[in-house]
Design an enzyme around this catalytic site. Structure first.
Site, short mmCIF file in Angstrom:
data_model
loop_
_atom_site.label_atom_id
_atom_site.label_comp_id
_atom_site.label_asym_id
_atom_site.label_seq_id
_atom_site.Cartn_x
_atom_site.Cartn_y
_atom_site.Cartn_z
N CYS A 1 3.64 9.10 -40.87
CA CYS A 1 2.41 8.82 -41.14
C CYS A 1 2.61 8.53 -42.54
O CYS A 1 1.50 9.13 -43.48
CB CYS A 1 1.75 10.42 -41.02
SG CYS A 1 0.90 10.47 -39.36
N GLU B 1 -3.72 15.07 -35.85
CA GLU B 1 -2.35 15.72 -35.40
C GLU B 1 -1.81 16.25 -36.78
O GLU B 1 -1.81 15.32 -37.79
CB GLU B 1 -1.51 15.00 -34.43
CG GLU B 1 -1.16 13.50 -34.84
CD GLU B 1 0.09 13.61 -35.98
OE1 GLU B 1 0.68 14.72 -35.98
OE2 GLU B 1 0.24 12.50 -36.78
N HIS C 1 10.84 21.75 -52.36
CA HIS C 1 12.23 21.47 -52.45
C HIS C 1 12.67 19.93 -52.92
O HIS C 1 12.37 19.09 -52.18
CB HIS C 1 12.88 21.87 -50.75
CG HIS C 1 12.50 23.18 -50.42
ND1 HIS C 1 12.96 24.41 -50.82
CD2 HIS C 1 11.39 23.45 -49.30
CE1 HIS C 1 12.35 25.22 -50.09
NE2 HIS C 1 11.62 24.57 -49.36
N GLY D 1 8.29 11.00 -46.47
CA GLY D 1 8.46 9.95 -45.61
C GLY D 1 8.28 10.28 -44.18
O GLY D 1 7.37 11.41 -44.06
N THR E 1 -3.40 8.59 -36.45
CA THR E 1 -4.13 8.69 -37.82
C THR E 1 -4.82 7.52 -38.24
O THR E 1 -4.13 6.38 -38.37
CB THR E 1 -2.86 8.95 -38.81
OG1 THR E 1 -2.17 10.15 -38.51
CG2 THR E 1 -3.31 8.94 -40.52
N ARG F 1 5.32 17.95 -37.59
CA ARG F 1 6.44 17.43 -38.22
C ARG F 1 7.43 17.04 -37.43
O ARG F 1 7.58 17.50 -36.29
CB ARG F 1 6.84 18.71 -39.05
CG ARG F 1 5.91 19.38 -40.10
CD ARG F 1 6.48 20.48 -40.64
NE ARG F 1 6.48 21.61 -39.35
CZ ARG F 1 7.11 22.75 -39.38
NH1 ARG F 1 7.98 22.94 -40.63
NH2 ARG F 1 7.25 23.62 -38.43
#
Length: 263
Positions: free
Chosen positions: A263, A151, A254, A260, A122, A154
């Site tokens: 990235c 990318e 949610h 957090g 990143t 998760r």
């Protein structure tokens, strides 16, 4: 395809193992001798469900290997991915790109034949321009294309995200570069994952824009949770009520901990 993955952190190791599982020959490179020795013993330095089995199966199939020596993997590679860390600098919070630029200089010294060098870390918009400048300054004779391939993994679901992505973004306007990247990601065509080609700076911007928008949704619903608590409303029903609007969508609404991750 022959791939050199520079960096065996979260992005590098997951990407390298998944590329190997696609059938490519992948060598992951890291300067940390202890980490490479651990990987050779089958010990995974990060926790990601299914990654240990994925690494083990592809090492056994001789499609995945690990080394501290960058020169030969880069010289043999069709594509070299830069997946080193870009931590926030102390003081100003800017991304520390020293590892990226050091990798670019070292890669340049080992390039032979046509090679696509890809930034997967990143990085701020314009980093690819500087990576290309460093490579061409270090090795003016290099036949190279510098591309961006951000990318969108998760943590905890990275392997599935890699193999069943919403999209794959590739930033390059060079036709030879597009062909190499298309060949690398061709196995994903079976899953009908869209492969989006764009300009390099646009690809870098897409990553930052996606991160910022997701952070905005998480922060927004947490603010609504605080407000709901004060006025006596049910935030879960509020989230469902606004999420059923197709313009908004249900994901990342949610209430809970703030955003957090790496990235």
């Amino acid at each position: 395809m022959r791939i050199a993955m520079i960096g065996t952190g979260y992005v590098g190791l997951v990407s390298g193992a998944c590329f190997a599982d696609f059938g490519h020959d992948v060598i992951c490179v890291d300067k940390d001798e202890k980490k490479i020795a651990s990987l050779h013993r089958g010990e995974i330095p990060i926790y990601e469900p299914g990654l240990d089995e994925l690494v083990a199966s592809n090492v056994k199939a001789k499609r995945l290997d690990f080394t501290t020596d960058l020169s030969k993997p880069v010289a043999d590679a069709d594509a070299v991915f830069i997946a080193v860390g870009t931590p926030s600098r102390r003081g100003d919070g800017h991304a520390d790109l020293s590892y990226v630029y050091a990798a670019a200089k070292e890669i340049a010294q080992s390039l032979t034949g046509f090679t696509v060098v890809v930034t997967k870390s990143t990085v701020p918009v314009g980093t690819g321009d500087e990576v290309e400048r460093i490579i061409r300054e270090t090795n003016p004779k290099a036949d190279v294309v510098v591309a961006s391939n951000p990318e969108f993994l998760r943590e905890g679901a990275a392997i599935r995200d890699f193999k069943f992505p919403d999209r794959v973004v590739v930033g390059t306007s060079d036709e030879r570069g597009r062909k190499v990247m298309g060949d690398i990601y061709r196995p994903l065509s079976l899953n009908q994952a869209p492969l989006m080609f764009t300009e390099r700076r646009t690809a870098e911007m897409i990553k930052y824009a996606a991160n910022a928008f997701l952070a905005t949704k998480i922060t927004f619903i947490n603010e609504i949770a605080d407000l709901s608590e004060k006025v006596g409303a049910n935030v879960q029903e509020v989230a469902r009520g606004i999420g059923l609007d197709n313009r908004i969508g249900t994901k990342f609404l949610h209430a809970g901990p703030g955003f957090g991750g790496s990235c």
